[in-house]
Design a protein around this motif. Structure first.
Motif, PDB file in Angstrom:
ATOM      1  N   GLU A   2      -7.927  26.210  15.227  1.00 53.07           N
ATOM      2  CA  GLU A   2      -7.593  25.982  16.625  1.00 53.07           C
ATOM      3  C   GLU A   2      -8.812  25.634  17.462  1.00 53.07           C
ATOM      4  O   GLU A   2      -8.705  24.917  18.452  1.00 53.07           O
ATOM      5  N   THR A   3      -9.989  26.124  17.073  1.00 51.01           N
ATOM      6  CA  THR A   3     -11.179  25.909  17.890  1.00 51.01           C
ATOM      7  C   THR A   3     -12.033  24.733  17.431  1.00 51.01           C
ATOM      8  O   THR A   3     -12.886  24.280  18.185  1.00 51.01           O
ATOM      9  N   ARG A   4     -11.818  24.232  16.210  1.00 52.92           N
ATOM     10  CA  ARG A   4     -12.666  23.144  15.714  1.00 52.92           C
ATOM     11  C   ARG A   4     -12.295  21.804  16.346  1.00 52.92           C
ATOM     12  O   ARG A   4     -11.117  21.486  16.526  1.00 52.92           O
ATOM     13  N   PHE A   5     -13.334  21.029  16.634  1.00 49.44           N
ATOM     14  CA  PHE A   5     -13.144  19.745  17.312  1.00 49.44           C
ATOM     15  C   PHE A   5     -12.392  18.746  16.439  1.00 49.44           C
ATOM     16  O   PHE A   5     -11.554  17.989  16.927  1.00 49.44           O
ATOM     17  N   ASP A   6     -12.683  18.735  15.142  1.00 43.95           N
ATOM     18  CA  ASP A   6     -12.046  17.747  14.271  1.00 43.95           C
ATOM     19  C   ASP A   6     -10.554  18.017  14.045  1.00 43.95           C
ATOM     20  O   ASP A   6      -9.855  17.174  13.501  1.00 43.95           O
ATOM     21  N   PHE A   7     -10.053  19.173  14.489  1.00 49.64           N
ATOM     22  CA  PHE A   7      -8.624  19.461  14.385  1.00 49.64           C
ATOM     23  C   PHE A   7      -7.926  19.407  15.747  1.00 49.64           C
ATOM     24  O   PHE A   7      -6.783  19.820  15.870  1.00 49.64           O
ATOM     25  N   LYS A   8      -8.613  18.882  16.761  1.00 53.08           N
ATOM     26  CA  LYS A   8      -8.020  18.791  18.096  1.00 53.08           C
ATOM     27  C   LYS A   8      -6.814  17.851  18.059  1.00 53.08           C
ATOM     28  O   LYS A   8      -6.904  16.730  17.580  1.00 53.08           O
ATOM     29  N   GLY A   9      -5.660  18.307  18.510  1.00 50.84           N
ATOM     30  CA  GLY A   9      -4.446  17.498  18.511  1.00 50.84           C
ATOM     31  C   GLY A   9      -3.774  17.404  17.152  1.00 50.84           C
ATOM     32  O   GLY A   9      -2.807  16.672  16.985  1.00 50.84           O
ATOM     33  N   SER A  10      -4.257  18.173  16.191  1.00 52.37           N
ATOM     34  CA  SER A  10      -3.703  18.135  14.839  1.00 52.37           C
ATOM     35  C   SER A  10      -2.517  19.096  14.732  1.00 52.37           C
ATOM     36  O   SER A  10      -2.410  20.054  15.484  1.00 52.37           O
ATOM     37  N   LYS A  11      -1.638  18.815  13.781  1.00 49.36           N
ATOM     38  CA  LYS A  11      -0.483  19.692  13.552  1.00 49.36           C
ATOM     39  C   LYS A  11      -0.752  20.636  12.380  1.00 49.36           C
ATOM     40  O   LYS A  11       0.167  21.015  11.663  1.00 49.36           O
ATOM     41  N   SER A  12      -1.998  21.013  12.173  1.00 47.61           N
ATOM     42  CA  SER A  12      -2.368  21.853  11.033  1.00 47.61           C
ATOM     43  C   SER A  12      -1.993  23.308  11.290  1.00 47.61           C
ATOM     44  O   SER A  12      -2.191  23.826  12.393  1.00 47.61           O
ATOM     45  N   SER A  13      -1.453  23.953  10.251  1.00 49.72           N
ATOM     46  CA  SER A  13      -1.106  25.372  10.364  1.00 49.72           C
ATOM     47  C   SER A  13      -1.096  26.017   8.987  1.00 49.72           C
ATOM     48  O   SER A  13      -0.967  25.342   7.964  1.00 49.72           O
ATOM     49  N   SER A  55      -0.422  20.068   7.373  1.00 51.65           N
ATOM     50  CA  SER A  55      -1.415  19.294   8.111  1.00 51.65           C
ATOM     51  C   SER A  55      -0.941  17.855   8.272  1.00 51.65           C
ATOM     52  O   SER A  55       0.080  17.459   7.714  1.00 51.65           O
ATOM     53  N   ASP A  56      -1.724  17.056   9.034  1.00 54.62           N
ATOM     54  CA  ASP A  56      -1.347  15.673   9.349  1.00 54.62           C
ATOM     55  C   ASP A  56      -1.347  14.769   8.127  1.00 54.62           C
ATOM     56  O   ASP A  56      -0.461  13.949   7.957  1.00 54.62           O
ATOM     57  N   ASP A  57      -2.377  14.890   7.281  1.00 55.58           N
ATOM     58  CA  ASP A  57      -2.489  14.053   6.090  1.00 55.58           C
ATOM     59  C   ASP A  57      -3.228  14.834   5.001  1.00 55.58           C
ATOM     60  O   ASP A  57      -3.663  15.960   5.230  1.00 55.58           O
TER      61      ASP A  57
END
Length: 163
Positions: free
Chosen positions: A30-41, A53-55
């Motif tokens: 949640e805090t990492r920049f490279d996952f901003k706007g990502s649907k990772s869980s 995750s997205d891909d």
């Protein structure tokens, strides 16, 4: 002085530590920049981890984060059984990871054969999802522990109830 000594060989994963590692990994994602706007869980459902995750590239990054948190918490990575990556809803990919609890019959038989072939004066017997090793000498039991630690088994073993 006891005439027989024994210990049990088990393979268990502490689900509380897995839950703590998942919580830490989700917080980092949640805090990492490279996952901003990502649907990772990451979710822990019973004894299965579900990673979304997205891909596939981002999924690998999420798995790296999860594995590092599991290692820091002392959870054995060998006891993770990775499923295949499959497409999920909303242009995402999902992977299920099962947590292996206990020693399966095939692995128990392999361990039994290893102990028997070592020519040590011990007896081993399968008891459900664990093995019990008994012998008259503590040195022989410790030699069995050393043998199993050095063996190339695809699961993490713990030695408990050493008497």
């Amino acid at each position: 002085m006891a005439s027989e000594y024994s210990f049990d060989i088990v393979s268990k994963v502490d689900l509380q530590e897995v839950n703590n590692a998942v919580t830490q990994a989700v917080r980092e994602i949640e805090t990492r920049f490279d996952f901003k706007g990502s649907k990772s869980s990451i979710k822990l459902e019973g004894e299965t981890l579900v990673v979304v995750s997205d891909d596939e590239y981002k999924l690998k990054s999420v798995l790296d984060i999860l594995q590092s948190k599991l290692v820091k918490r002392g959870v054995p990575i060998l006891n993770l059984d990775y499923g295949k990556v499959e497409p999920a809803a909303g242009q995402t990919v999902r992977q299920q990871i099962k947590l292996k609890q206990g020693i399966g019959q095939d692995d128990a038989k392999k361990i039994n054969v290893l102990i028997r072939d070592s020519k040590l004066k011990v007896k081993s017997q399968i008891q459900g999802d664990q093995l019990r090793v008994t012998g008259k000498s503590k040195d022989d039991l410790q030699a069995v522990m050393k043998l199993l630690r050095e063996a190339d088994l695809q699961l993490d073993l713990q030695f408990v109830n050493y008497r």
